[in-house]
Structure formats: C-alpha cells, structure tokens
Write a protein that holds these residues in place. Structure first.
Motif, PDB file in Angstrom:
ATOM      1  N   ASN A   1      74.658 -20.305 155.908  1.00 54.00           N
ATOM      2  CA  ASN A   1      74.457 -21.729 156.212  1.00 54.00           C
ATOM      3  C   ASN A   1      73.170 -21.927 157.009  1.00 54.00           C
ATOM      4  OD1 ASN A   1      76.779 -22.476 154.896  1.00 54.00           O
ATOM      5  ND2 ASN A   1      78.060 -22.490 156.724  1.00 54.00           N
ATOM      6  N   ARG A   2      72.998 -21.080 158.060  1.00 54.51           N
ATOM      7  CA  ARG A   2      71.779 -21.205 158.869  1.00 54.51           C
ATOM      8  C   ARG A   2      70.536 -20.870 158.047  1.00 54.51           C
ATOM      9  NH1 ARG A   2      75.025 -18.396 162.714  1.00 54.51           N
ATOM     10  NH2 ARG A   2      73.857 -16.488 162.227  1.00 54.51           N
TER      11      ARG A   2
ATOM     12  N   LYS B   1      78.538 -18.054 157.607  1.00 51.81           N
ATOM     13  CA  LYS B   1      77.878 -18.725 158.732  1.00 51.81           C
ATOM     14  C   LYS B   1      76.386 -18.417 158.737  1.00 51.81           C
ATOM     15  CE  LYS B   1      78.329 -19.366 163.735  1.00 51.81           C
ATOM     16  NZ  LYS B   1      79.087 -18.963 164.945  1.00 51.81           N
TER      17      LYS B   1
ATOM     18  N   PRO C   1      73.102 -32.775 159.337  1.00 58.34           N
ATOM     19  CA  PRO C   1      72.741 -32.148 160.627  1.00 58.34           C
ATOM     20  C   PRO C   1      72.640 -30.630 160.464  1.00 58.34           C
ATOM     21  CG  PRO C   1      75.069 -32.715 160.613  1.00 58.34           C
ATOM     22  CD  PRO C   1      74.490 -33.290 159.348  1.00 58.34           C
ATOM     23  N   PRO C   2      71.970 -29.931 161.386  1.00 57.71           N
ATOM     24  CA  PRO C   2      71.877 -28.469 161.303  1.00 57.71           C
ATOM     25  C   PRO C   2      73.261 -27.838 161.396  1.00 57.71           C
ATOM     26  CG  PRO C   2      70.280 -29.344 162.867  1.00 57.71           C
ATOM     27  CD  PRO C   2      71.184 -30.462 162.504  1.00 57.71           C
ATOM     28  N   PRO C   3      73.462 -26.652 160.759  1.00 55.55           N
ATOM     29  CA  PRO C   3      74.760 -25.970 160.855  1.00 55.55           C
ATOM     30  C   PRO C   3      74.998 -25.455 162.266  1.00 55.55           C
ATOM     31  CG  PRO C   3      73.147 -24.574 159.777  1.00 55.55           C
ATOM     32  CD  PRO C   3      72.496 -25.906 159.953  1.00 55.55           C
ATOM     33  N   GLU C   4      76.261 -25.278 162.600  1.00 53.50           N
ATOM     34  CA  GLU C   4      76.622 -24.766 163.922  1.00 53.50           C
ATOM     35  C   GLU C   4      76.270 -23.289 164.054  1.00 53.50           C
ATOM     36  OE1 GLU C   4      80.466 -27.739 164.496  1.00 53.50           O
ATOM     37  OE2 GLU C   4      80.740 -25.550 164.525  1.00 53.50           O
TER      38      GLU C   4
ATOM     39  N   TYR D   1      69.564 -23.719 155.732  1.00 50.94           N
ATOM     40  CA  TYR D   1      68.966 -24.816 156.517  1.00 50.94           C
ATOM     41  C   TYR D   1      67.523 -24.476 156.883  1.00 50.94           C
ATOM     42  CZ  TYR D   1      67.843 -27.554 160.673  1.00 50.94           C
ATOM     43  OH  TYR D   1      67.217 -28.344 161.583  1.00 50.94           O
TER      44      TYR D   1
END
Length: 503
Positions: free
Chosen positions: A441-442, A438, A500-503, A445
């Motif tokens: 991922n951010r 997680k 789209p941006p990661p959660e 991005y």
C-alpha cells in the motif's frame, strides 16, 4: 578484580566516560569512511516487448537506461565472549563485548566495521605481578567468504570466512609488581592490526548466529604495554614482541534492509541466483504464451484453456454457440436454429426440418423493417479530451524511481493536461504481490506521488491531479511481472476524489 588490600584502586568513573566518548567518535569516523568503499550492486538488463520492434542501437540504449542498482543490505551483529592476552604476565579469564556492521561488496568479499570493549586481566604464579586492562577499540576489516563457490542451492546454510584489517585502540592498564605501589599506564590512542576467522549458521532470511576468533596485536611501543610490562633484552633494552590479545566470541547477527523485496547479503546467496531468477521469469512468460488447447488463443487471455478439439472459439477462447441452443457450433447440425423452438440432441429444430441462412436473413430483415426507430440526436462534436490514451509508467521491483525514458513520456502527458485545464486527471499507483499488503500500500502510494511530483515540476497544477493507490489489489497478470508495478494516468470520473496516504 585486583585486591584492595594491595593498593589497587578502582578506575575513575569520569575517566571511563571520557574514554568511551573518544572511542565512539572514532568508530563513527571509521564507519563513514567504509561507506564509499563499495556497494552490493548488480546490473540487470530488462528487455521489454518494444525492444523487439526497435533497431539494435535503440535496444541497447533502452537496456542501458533500465540498469537496476540493488539497495545494499547491512548486517548488524552483537558479540560477547572470552578474552585473554599472551605477554609477560600469565593471563586470567576476561570478558569482551562488541558490535559490528557488515556490508557485502560481492559474493565473496565484504567490508566490516567493529567496535570492541574488553576487561583483560593477568596474574603471575605467586601473585608477584598482576594487571587489569580496560581496552576500547574500533577496527575496519575486510572479510572473505571461503565457501561460496558452490552452485547447488539458492542460499548458504553455513558461511565460513576469514577477516583482517587495522584499527585504533585506547586502553589504560593498572599494574602491581611485588609490594610496590600500584602504577597506571595512562590511556592513549594507538594503531593495531586484527585478523581471524569464523563460521555463521543461517537461521532465517533476517537472522544468523555464529562463532568467531580474532587476534589483535598493537603497533609500536604501546603494543607491548597491554599487560603493563615491556619485553626487553639484557643488552639492548629493545622490545622484542608485542602482547597478543585473543578474543573468542559467539555473535548474533541481523540483516537490515529498507524493503521487503530486498534480498539477503550476497555472501549468503548463490552467485548464479540472479541467472536462475531471470530464467524462471522467462519460463513464466513463455508458459503464458503457450496455446495448450490449440484454439489459436494464448493461455494468458484464454478464458477456456481446455476447449474441445476442433471447436470454434471467440476472441477470448470460449467455445461459440451462435444460436444459444446449448449445442456448441462445432457439434450443431443446425447452427442457426430459430429461437424458442425445441431441438434434438444434434441442435436441429424439431418443428422445422431445416433452416437455411438465407431464410434467417429474410426473417431478420422483415422484423427489422417493422421497428420504428427514433430519430437520432444531433451529432456530438467530440472534444480533444473525449477519446484519448495516456501511457502508464512502469517501475522496477521495490523501486519508486522514475526511469530516464519516463521523463520524456511524462513531458508529453503534461502537455496534454496543460491543454485541458478544466479536466482533472487520476494518477493511480499499483504493485505486484511481493511483500506484505501494508508495505505494498505504501509502495503504490509513493509511486503515484513520484509521478504527481514530476508532472507538477513540468507545470501541471497540483489541484488538477487526483492521487490514488491500489496496493497489490489490481494486478493484471500472475507472478512478479513488471506490468503489475505501474502507475496509470487517466481522465477523472465524475465525483472521483483523491485518496489519503495509507497508514
């Protein structure tokens, strides 16, 4: 608590609230003053492959631009324990609580800010005198680690330290003497000195517990009014010493950082850890550059790392079988067997005793002559965007900051994009395997977004750019290598869209 039947009243709630506001405001001021004192910083030079093709002067310039400042890790602690004062009145057990923030300056020294509240009590034998003190203080302390000059382990299991510093305090004391009415020493700001020591035990990378003892001594006249009674001599009426506050406590500490890639505070680390880490990285690179099977292809790109000795291999290190008869060329006595013809254990065709290379060429040329090839289409005039190379942008571990050398690179990329306004370009972020999926991922991005923002600042229209991210799922090599921490820039494929941006 003081006895109500002897005239001791409770502290007013409003007074306590105002007092706490003053101390918290002062503590925040001390905390902000501590911030510029120093940072937990290391300077690491990363040499890239291109450094070995530059002049010594250019190599030094690139190394200077690749300095990496480690983001400091803060320690937040909560403490509670026994407090008492030594002065003119015998002490009774009291309770103290506090919090602190600590930040490493290097492997030995760190700076710490404390906020502390205590209920201090005392009573003489026979109940002749008694007092109750509500103490608030904020301190700025220097901390010295005493056991960090050992080299055997990466991290310390125990942290032994000494501390000392100054601070400000605010207290009110309720005093009763014999049968006289209760009197109050009103609150006032004053300075004090603090020193002590402690020991902490490392439970994990983010958590430790320990025991600490601190001694607090006030400056000036108020330093002797903690218990409400001044120490004087018979002749001079001059104070001879201050009341001393002792605070023994158990503390629970948490390491706070902004990234999973950040290390612990340096007072937990071996001073040679950075050196060991760099040596491990070099060993991994050298290991990948070995050629363990001696076929001339390094292990990093060798798809058959255990090729038989003496085997002929292709550019990817795979044993060659030119006629695809299942017998590798280095064992095949007839490397160019006719297709579809049975062979023996040595790769020799059973229907033909021998097939010479010249005969094979003649057969192939004869068959090619029989083929009617269609007319080739008209030549395609290539545009300047049909065949190009756009460079990647590489990042330090856990970082989204562009290096100085990348600004010049992106300037050239922006010029190419501006010359081709009808084309769309993909800016795609990647990370290595450090940290959680997680978090990666951010991070991928944000790296792609940093490159997009730079290109837009250079005049490239935002709608010409498609931001995409892969996290840790498109690493190129094993290990925490810089080539995995990259942003790729390429021409967009048909139908490709922005993510789209990661959660």
């Amino acid at each position: 608590p003081l006895k109500k039947n002897q005239g001791i009243s409770q502290l007013n709630i409003r007074t306590k609230t105002n007092t706490m506001r003053k101390v918290l405001a002062l503590y925040c001021l001390l905390l902000f003053q501590a911030m510029p004192l120093g940072a937990q910083e290391t300077e690491t030079y990363y040499l890239k492959d291109e450094d070995f093709r530059l002049s010594p002067h250019d190599s030094l310039l690139i190394a200077e631009m690749n300095k990496k400042d480690t983001i400091p890790v803060w320690e937040f602690g909560i403490a509670g324990g026994h407090v008492f004062s030594i002065g003119n009145v015998d002490y009774l057990p009291g309770v103290g609580v506090g919090v602190h923030f600590r930040r490493a300056l290097d492997y030995i020294f760190s700076v710490r800010s404390d906020i502390f509240y205590a209920r201090i009590r005392g009573e003489d034998e026979g109940n002749a005198r008694e007092f109750r003190n509500d103490w608030f203080s904020a301190s700025l302390l220097g901390v010295m680690t005493l056991n960090n000059l050992k080299w055997e382990d990466k991290t310390r299991k125990v942290n032994l330290y000494a501390l000392g510093g100054i601070g400000v305090n605010y207290f009110e004391t309720k005093v009763r003497e014999n049968d006289l009415p209760t009197r109050t020493i009103t609150g006032k700001m004053a300075w004090h000195g603090t020193f002590g020591g402690g020991i902490s035990f490392r439970i994990g990378r983010r958590f430790n517990v320990g025991f600490e003892h601190k001694v607090i001594s006030g400056f000036g006249q108020r330093g002797d009014l903690v218990d409400g009674f001044e120490t004087i001599t018979a002749n001079t009426h001059r104070r001879t010493f201050a009341d001393i506050i002792h605070y023994s406590n158990v503390h629970v500490n948490f390491n706070i950082s902004r990234s999973a890639e950040e290390e612990e505070p340096k007072y937990w680390l071996n001073p040679l850890f950075d050196v060991y880490q760099e040596l491990d990285s070099i060993k991994q690179v050298l290991k990948q550059l070995n050629d363990s099977d001696g076929d001339g292809v390094v292990d990093l790109i060798d798809r058959e790392p255990e090729s038989p000795a003496g085997a002929y291999v292709d550019t990817k290190g795979v044993t060659r079988d030119g006629d695809l008869d299942g017998i590798p060329d280095f064992r095949d006595r007839q490397p160019y067997s006719p297709p579809g013809v049975p062979i023996d254990a040595y790769g020799v065709a059973k229907e033909e005793t021998e097939t010479e290379r010249a005969n094979v060429r003649a057969i192939v040329q004869e068959e090619i002559a029989k083929i009617e090839f269609p007319q080739p289409p008209p030549p395609v005039i290539e545009t300047k965007t049909s065949n190009w190379y756009l460079p990647n942008v590489y990042f330090d571990a856990g970082s989204i900051e562009l290096k100085p050398i990348d600004h010049a690179t992106l300037l050239k990329v922006a010029e190419v994009m501006l010359e081709n306004p009808d084309e769309k370009f993909v800016v795609e972020g990647n990370t290595d395997l450090a940290g959680s999926e997680k978090a990666n991922n951010r991070l991928s991005y944000k790296r792609a977004l940093a490159v997009v923002n730079k290109l837009v600042s250079l005049g490239v229209p935002r709608e010409q750019l498609l931001l995409r991210w892969n996290g840790e799922h498109k690493t190129l090599v094993e290990g925490l290598h810089e080539v995995n921490r990259r942003v790729e820039i390429r021409r967009a494929k048909e139908g490709e869209t922005e993510m789209p941006p990661p959660e």
